[in-house]
Write an enzyme that holds these catalytic residues in place. Structure first.
Site, short mmCIF file in Angstrom:
data_model
loop_
_atom_site.label_atom_id
_atom_site.label_comp_id
_atom_site.label_asym_id
_atom_site.label_seq_id
_atom_site.Cartn_x
_atom_site.Cartn_y
_atom_site.Cartn_z
N LYS A 47 24.00 -26.77 -50.20
CA LYS A 47 24.06 -25.56 -49.38
C LYS A 47 25.15 -24.67 -49.96
CE LYS A 47 21.96 -27.36 -45.22
NZ LYS A 47 22.08 -27.77 -43.85
N ARG A 97 15.74 -32.76 -31.31
CA ARG A 97 15.41 -31.62 -30.44
C ARG A 97 13.93 -31.62 -30.10
NH1 ARG A 97 17.84 -27.48 -34.58
NH2 ARG A 97 16.66 -28.99 -35.78
N SER A 134 21.78 -24.27 -35.84
CA SER A 134 22.86 -23.47 -36.43
C SER A 134 22.29 -22.29 -37.20
CB SER A 134 23.70 -24.33 -37.37
OG SER A 134 24.29 -25.39 -36.66
#
Ligand code: PNS
Length: 169
Positions: A47, A97, A134
């Protein structure tokens, strides 16, 4: 394990760029289950352009978890399995989730168990946060949307100050 009962030390890994109320919900519930919980921020070289530095992510997490005496914040580079071994942790905690999260998480759990003999336990994030990630928070925030319901106040302040520094506002 030889039938020995251990006072489990759990590791909750993630990018936390930034920490959301969904993460904090998992931390709160894991902190009630495990005597020790390390929230571990990954230093992920893939990232390339994180919004927050490692120090900032750790600092936000420290401030958001200061009420839990059994929660510690740390970071790791490389494999989670190596970090788990280094800390002699007993279990990895992950939040789910939506059902589709399980697809990749199942492979990670199998791999981490194969590498360390440590299991992954999943907590379902509160349904109020099932759509909170996020990356979505950052996208909405950077285009002027209100994300105050989805991140702790301290995180919102870090986001606002980062946006000011980057001259995006
Ligand atoms: O918050 P994220 O980005 O969904 O967290 C992903 C994380 C950090 C849990 C995962 O990328 C990870 O474990 N990275 C460390 C590298 C590693 O161990 N990879 C193999 C996983 S089996």
């Amino acid at each position: 394990m030889n039938g020995e009962v251990r006072h489990a030390h759990a590791i909750y890994p993630g990018s936390f760029d930034p920490p959301t109320n969904g993460h904090l919900d998992v931390i709160a519930r894991a902190a009630m289950i495990f005597p020790a919980l390390t929230v571990a921020v990954v230093v992920n070289p893939q990232k390339r352009d994180p919004f927050f530095t490692l120090d900032e992510r750790e600092e936000m997490l420290r401030r958001c978890t200061s009420q839990y005496s059994n929660v510690h914040v740390g970071h790791f580079r490389g494999l989670l399995a190596d970090f788990v071994r280094r800390l002699d942790a007993d279990v990895i905690v992950k939040g789910l989730r939506v059902v589709s999260d399980f697809e990749s998480e199942m492979a990670f759990a199998h791999m981490n168990r194969a590498l360390t003999n440590v299991d992954t336990m999943f907590l379902m994030a509160d349904s109020a946060y099932s759509f909170v990630s996020s990356s979505l928070i950052k996208e909405v925030f950077l285009q002027g949307g209100d994300v105050s319901k989805y991140v702790p106040q301290v995180v919102l302040e870090f986001m606002e100050s980062k946006r000011r520094l980057q001259g995006r506002n």
